[in-house]
Design a protein around this motif. Structure first.
Motif, PDB file in Angstrom:
ATOM      1  N   GLU A   7       0.918  -0.229  -6.469  1.00 44.94           N
ATOM      2  CA  GLU A   7       2.111  -0.484  -7.715  1.00 44.94           C
ATOM      3  C   GLU A   7       3.033   0.400  -7.451  1.00 44.94           C
ATOM      4  OE1 GLU A   7       1.527  -2.933  -9.625  1.00 44.94           O
ATOM      5  OE2 GLU A   7      -0.258  -3.946  -8.959  1.00 44.94           O
ATOM      6  N   GLY A   8       3.965  -0.200  -7.591  1.00 44.11           N
ATOM      7  CA  GLY A   8       5.338   0.972  -7.345  1.00 44.11           C
ATOM      8  C   GLY A   8       6.193   1.215  -6.621  1.00 44.11           C
ATOM      9  N   GLY A   9       6.828   1.390  -6.356  1.00 41.69           N
ATOM     10  CA  GLY A   9       7.472   1.987  -4.600  1.00 41.69           C
ATOM     11  C   GLY A   9       8.019   0.940  -4.370  1.00 41.69           C
ATOM     12  N   THR A  10       8.851   0.707  -3.409  1.00 44.79           N
ATOM     13  CA  THR A  10       9.974   0.234  -2.972  1.00 44.79           C
ATOM     14  C   THR A  10      10.274  -0.671  -1.718  1.00 44.79           C
ATOM     15  OG1 THR A  10      10.974   1.338  -0.852  1.00 44.79           O
ATOM     16  CG2 THR A  10      11.791   2.390  -1.881  1.00 44.79           C
ATOM     17  N   ASP A  11      10.712  -1.580  -1.954  1.00 45.89           N
ATOM     18  CA  ASP A  11       9.805  -3.086  -1.054  1.00 45.89           C
ATOM     19  C   ASP A  11       9.493  -2.614  -0.035  1.00 45.89           C
ATOM     20  OD1 ASP A  11      10.893  -4.951  -3.733  1.00 45.89           O
ATOM     21  OD2 ASP A  11      12.854  -4.375  -2.663  1.00 45.89           O
ATOM     22  N   THR A  12      10.191  -1.650   0.218  1.00 40.45           N
ATOM     23  CA  THR A  12       9.877  -1.237   2.618  1.00 40.45           C
ATOM     24  C   THR A  12       8.792  -1.046   2.229  1.00 40.45           C
ATOM     25  OG1 THR A  12      12.626  -0.784   2.884  1.00 40.45           O
ATOM     26  CG2 THR A  12      10.514  -0.081   4.172  1.00 40.45           C
ATOM     27  N   GLU A  13       8.438  -0.420   1.306  1.00 39.31           N
ATOM     28  CA  GLU A  13       7.045   0.283   1.004  1.00 39.31           C
ATOM     29  C   GLU A  13       5.789  -0.561   1.027  1.00 39.31           C
ATOM     30  OE1 GLU A  13       7.161   3.499  -1.994  1.00 39.31           O
ATOM     31  OE2 GLU A  13       7.429   4.869  -0.248  1.00 39.31           O
ATOM     32  N   GLN A  14       6.069  -1.489   0.344  1.00 32.31           N
ATOM     33  CA  GLN A  14       5.679  -2.349  -0.124  1.00 32.31           C
ATOM     34  C   GLN A  14       4.959  -3.971   1.059  1.00 32.31           C
ATOM     35  OE1 GLN A  14       6.302  -4.513  -3.882  1.00 32.31           O
ATOM     36  NE2 GLN A  14       4.933  -2.927  -5.108  1.00 32.31           N
ATOM     37  N   ALA A  15       5.653  -4.109   1.699  1.00 31.94           N
ATOM     38  CA  ALA A  15       5.925  -4.482   2.786  1.00 31.94           C
ATOM     39  C   ALA A  15       5.079  -4.416   3.987  1.00 31.94           C
ATOM     40  CB  ALA A  15       7.442  -4.968   3.325  1.00 31.94           C
TER      41      ALA A  15
END
Length: 173
Positions: A91-99
């Motif tokens: 959960e959370g983090g930047t969009d890049t990390e989630q991608a």
């Protein structure tokens, strides 16, 4: 009158073996318990009803790994099945990390899917070592990085010439 029969001989019927009854190749292998690799914890070896020809391992995450001697001992079939759960996306983090987390999750062997590999026993000089390498180098990595097949070996590098592997990736056949 001349008798052309051969005296004292009886014709012997020729026995021919049908093509499907040809002599069979067979290799005597040691029991699978003696050549099965030892896996680091948390992998646990299961008891099987035929320990000389089949071995099974379980992981607490639900993954399973199996080994079986195929008929006549000419091959060892190995497989790994992914457990029921994928690791959660943080959960959370930047969009890049989630991608990146989603891409890593998609690259895994999906739940319930199985990856097989076969070891040719005729081509192996050190069966236990080759089986351990196959499990360690091809099966266990399939849980985190789904294999697409065997990659072709890279061409030998030549001194003074640029690396062309990145240029050839874009070419489709």
């Amino acid at each position: 009158m001349t008798n052309f029969d051969r005296p004292g001989t009886t014709p012997m019927p020729r026995r021919r073996r049908p093509a499907f009854a040809a002599l069979r190749d067979e290799i005597d292998l040691p029991p699978l318990d003696h050549i099965a690799p030892t896996l680091d914890p948390p992998w646990q070896k299961e008891e099987t009803d035929t320990p000389d020809s089949k071995a099974a391992f379980r992981h607490p995450d639900g993954h399973s790994l199996g080994l079986r001697i195929q008929s006549r001992g000419l091959a060892l079939q190995t497989w790994i099945t992914a457990g029921p759960d994928l690791p959660p996306i943080p959960e959370g983090g930047t969009d890049t990390e989630q991608a990146e987390a989603q891409a890593a999750r998609d690259a895994r062997l999906q739940p319930g899917r199985t990856w097989h590999a076969v070891l040719n026993t005729r081509a192996s000089n050190a069966l236990a070592t080759d089986l351990g390498a196959l499990v360690r180098d091809r099966l266990l990595p399939a849980l985190t990085n789904k294999p697409r097949g065997l990659p072709a070996p890279p061409p030998p590098a030549r001194i003074g010439q640029p690396d062309t592997t990145t240029q050839q990736e874009g070419i489709q056949k």
